[in-house]
Design a protein around this motif. Sequence first.
Motif, PDB file in Angstrom:
ATOM      1  N   PHE A  45       3.239  -5.298   4.585  1.00 49.87           N
ATOM      2  CA  PHE A  45       3.938  -5.785   3.394  1.00 49.87           C
ATOM      3  C   PHE A  45       3.306  -5.198   2.128  1.00 49.87           C
ATOM      4  N   GLU A  46       1.984  -5.214   2.052  1.00 45.69           N
ATOM      5  CA  GLU A  46       1.294  -4.701   0.869  1.00 45.69           C
ATOM      6  C   GLU A  46       1.525  -3.203   0.676  1.00 45.69           C
ATOM      7  N   LYS A  47       1.513  -2.432   1.775  1.00 54.52           N
ATOM      8  CA  LYS A  47       1.782  -0.986   1.681  1.00 54.52           C
ATOM      9  C   LYS A  47       3.201  -0.735   1.185  1.00 54.52           C
ATOM     10  N   TRP A  48       4.141  -1.527   1.686  1.00 56.00           N
ATOM     11  CA  TRP A  48       5.531  -1.389   1.246  1.00 56.00           C
ATOM     12  C   TRP A  48       5.618  -1.661  -0.253  1.00 56.00           C
ATOM     13  N   ILE A  54       5.592  -2.296  -6.628  1.00 57.47           N
ATOM     14  CA  ILE A  54       5.867  -3.723  -6.844  1.00 57.47           C
ATOM     15  C   ILE A  54       4.528  -4.447  -6.820  1.00 57.47           C
ATOM     16  N   THR A  55       4.240  -5.155  -7.899  1.00 56.68           N
ATOM     17  CA  THR A  55       3.010  -5.925  -7.973  1.00 56.68           C
ATOM     18  C   THR A  55       3.328  -7.367  -7.612  1.00 56.68           C
ATOM     19  N   VAL A  56       2.647  -7.853  -6.595  1.00 57.02           N
ATOM     20  CA  VAL A  56       2.859  -9.238  -6.173  1.00 57.02           C
ATOM     21  C   VAL A  56       1.509  -9.856  -5.809  1.00 57.02           C
ATOM     22  N   PHE A  73      12.209  -6.293   1.144  1.00 59.21           N
ATOM     23  CA  PHE A  73      11.266  -5.831   2.161  1.00 59.21           C
ATOM     24  C   PHE A  73      11.919  -5.832   3.543  1.00 59.21           C
ATOM     25  N   PHE A  74      12.537  -6.951   3.924  1.00 59.86           N
ATOM     26  CA  PHE A  74      13.170  -7.039   5.237  1.00 59.86           C
ATOM     27  C   PHE A  74      14.271  -5.983   5.392  1.00 59.86           C
ATOM     28  N   ALA A  75      14.977  -5.690   4.312  1.00 60.17           N
ATOM     29  CA  ALA A  75      16.053  -4.698   4.361  1.00 60.17           C
ATOM     30  C   ALA A  75      15.509  -3.284   4.524  1.00 60.17           C
ATOM     31  N   GLU A  76      14.346  -3.003   3.955  1.00 59.51           N
ATOM     32  CA  GLU A  76      13.851  -1.620   3.886  1.00 59.51           C
ATOM     33  C   GLU A  76      12.718  -1.260   4.835  1.00 59.51           C
ATOM     34  N   VAL A  77      11.930  -2.211   5.288  1.00 57.93           N
ATOM     35  CA  VAL A  77      10.726  -1.885   6.049  1.00 57.93           C
ATOM     36  C   VAL A  77      11.074  -1.135   7.340  1.00 57.93           C
ATOM     37  N   LYS A  78      10.252  -0.117   7.627  1.00 56.00           N
ATOM     38  CA  LYS A  78      10.445   0.716   8.823  1.00 56.00           C
ATOM     39  C   LYS A  78       9.083   1.030   9.444  1.00 56.00           C
ATOM     40  N   ILE A  93       5.897  -9.797  11.642  1.00 57.35           N
ATOM     41  CA  ILE A  93       5.497  -9.551  10.253  1.00 57.35           C
ATOM     42  C   ILE A  93       5.815 -10.768   9.389  1.00 57.35           C
ATOM     43  N   ARG A  94       6.996 -11.326   9.569  1.00 60.50           N
ATOM     44  CA  ARG A  94       7.376 -12.506   8.787  1.00 60.50           C
ATOM     45  C   ARG A  94       6.413 -13.663   9.084  1.00 60.50           C
ATOM     46  N   ALA A  95       6.074 -13.860  10.350  1.00 62.63           N
ATOM     47  CA  ALA A  95       5.134 -14.924  10.726  1.00 62.63           C
ATOM     48  C   ALA A  95       3.748 -14.655  10.131  1.00 62.63           C
TER      49      ALA A  95
END
Length: 173
Positions: A45-48, A54-56, A73-78, A93-95
């Motif tokens: 998630f952080e790498k994405w 995106i700063t979070v 993120f869910f739409a784009e992560v690969k 990943i979500r968990a």
Amino acid sequence: MEEVPNFQLFSSQNSDLDNEQLDEIGQKAQAKNTKRATEWGVKKFEKWCEKRKITVDLKTVSPTDLSEILRKFFAEVKTEKGQALTPSVLTGIRAAIHRHLTCAPLSRNINILQDSEFISANKMFEAKAKLFTKLFEMKAQIIFSVRRYSEIESILHGRAEHGRRLEKCGEVG
């Protein structure tokens, strides 16, 4: 060897445990593989986020803002090779993100799996899982069709070859 907490320090007779000691008990109870999976999922998630600038800050981000970020993120992560993630990897990943948010040291009262603020993120999660499944089924059908076509082509080629051999036999004989 894994360090085991000294439970005598944490007995019911000693009621002045601070938050750090309570967090330590919770962390020690978590399995090593769960810790690794959590670290991997959060890192993904952080790498994405880094790649998209995106700063979070997971300690302070509002549920609404986090939901929008997770939705994207869910739409784009690969995968690293640019392939779609399987539903089970996406679920992991979500968990992992959920555990990272709710366990020590963050211990946020936020549930990305069920809170109403995360409906749009979870709908995207479900849509990506369904799309992967459909794509997988389509690929399986195409592979089956190609194999079937190859088998038919092989049979036809074998018959043609057999016919040529028969012709040659007729010419010789």
